[in-house]
Design an enzyme around this catalytic site. Sequence first.
Site, mmCIF file in Angstrom:
data_model
loop_
_atom_site.group_PDB
_atom_site.id
_atom_site.type_symbol
_atom_site.label_atom_id
_atom_site.label_comp_id
_atom_site.label_asym_id
_atom_site.label_seq_id
_atom_site.Cartn_x
_atom_site.Cartn_y
_atom_site.Cartn_z
ATOM 1 N N ASP A 24 55.355 11.976 17.981
ATOM 2 C CA ASP A 24 54.625 11.370 16.605
ATOM 3 C C ASP A 24 55.245 10.052 16.084
ATOM 4 O OD1 ASP A 24 52.547 13.857 16.179
ATOM 5 O OD2 ASP A 24 54.873 14.699 16.483
ATOM 6 N N GLU A 63 44.351 16.012 15.139
ATOM 7 C CA GLU A 63 43.717 17.394 15.802
ATOM 8 C C GLU A 63 43.141 18.272 14.594
ATOM 9 O OE1 GLU A 63 45.155 20.273 19.303
ATOM 10 O OE2 GLU A 63 46.579 19.137 18.497
ATOM 11 N N ASP A 87 52.548 23.182 15.690
ATOM 12 C CA ASP A 87 53.694 22.942 16.390
ATOM 13 C C ASP A 87 54.132 21.570 16.285
ATOM 14 O OD1 ASP A 87 51.226 21.948 17.550
ATOM 15 O OD2 ASP A 87 51.665 22.908 19.474
ATOM 16 N N HIS A 88 53.827 20.917 15.126
ATOM 17 C CA HIS A 88 54.336 19.524 14.920
ATOM 18 C C HIS A 88 54.699 19.608 13.475
ATOM 19 C CE1 HIS A 88 52.330 16.857 17.959
ATOM 20 N NE2 HIS A 88 51.406 18.103 18.050
ATOM 21 N N ASN A 131 50.139 16.008 13.025
ATOM 22 C CA ASN A 131 49.253 16.501 13.872
ATOM 23 C C ASN A 131 49.072 18.184 13.190
ATOM 24 O OD1 ASN A 131 48.118 18.560 15.830
ATOM 25 N ND2 ASN A 131 48.676 16.838 17.395
ATOM 26 N N ASP A 145 49.776 10.845 16.859
ATOM 27 C CA ASP A 145 50.405 11.685 17.712
ATOM 28 C C ASP A 145 50.011 10.999 19.157
ATOM 29 O OD1 ASP A 145 51.016 13.292 20.134
ATOM 30 O OD2 ASP A 145 49.813 15.149 19.040
ATOM 31 N N ASN A 162 51.436 11.507 22.265
ATOM 32 C CA ASN A 162 51.376 12.175 23.070
ATOM 33 C C ASN A 162 52.341 11.557 24.233
ATOM 34 O OD1 ASN A 162 50.474 14.955 23.130
ATOM 35 N ND2 ASN A 162 48.493 14.012 22.690
#
Length: 264
Positions: free
Chosen positions: A221, A37, A250-251, A10, A150, A152
């Site tokens: 992930d 993203e 942030d991943h 991501n 991802d 989530n």
Amino acid sequence: MKNLRIATFNINGIRARLPNLLEWLEREKPDIVCLQELKAADKDFPAAELESVGYGAIWHGQASWNGVAILARDAQPLESRRGLPGGDDDSHSRYLEAAVHGVLVGCLYLPNGNPQPGPKFDYKLAWFERLIEYAQGLQASDHPVVLAGDYNVVPTDDDIYNPRSWLKDALLQPESRACYQRLLDQGWTDSLRHLYPDERIYTFWDYFRQHWQKNSGLRIDHLLLNPAASAYLSEAGVDAWVRNQPHPSDHAPTWIRLASRKRR
């Protein structure tokens, strides 16, 4: 089958993180990459820059939000699907599928679902249902299939540093976890958890409260393999060094290796 390193990442804005992405590609040289993203319209996708470091690409962009892409080292992915079935009124760019290096790869960006309860969480669960229905056919394929992205979803409390801080978050809700488990129950292999059943492994550290510095992470992930692919699974890991770069996502990239011969 070729010996393949397959990754999901991501990127959290492909134009903003392009230097990080290019550095990672040149250093780690993954054979197949699923990006999520993108936060970029189709016309703004950096195809030329990726081609300059040896990657062909297909992408399904969306201005400011969402967006998915599949990259192939020294090859061009052959697109097989754009969007999940049953989403005629769904304008989100969240699923892309291609044949790459002898593997069918589905790249997905599952909805976040926050705040919950509410329409965003309802959309998350509805999208998950569409994925579960479609994935059944992929799982049964005699051809190697990887569903990477991802999701989530934090599958269990062992996949998060401290569940108490996230009890109200959509990523930990029983309904989210139940959907993920239903996917696994079809016969998919959660590759990282399969190889590391007892280890704390994180793929995401948010930007707040020094979560990266404290290793307060989540595993959201995932790379799921059908039986035809899992027979070749030899390695898996997280390129956590990418999270420590300037202006990071942030991943961190999460990856597997499929060996050229069956492992089991």
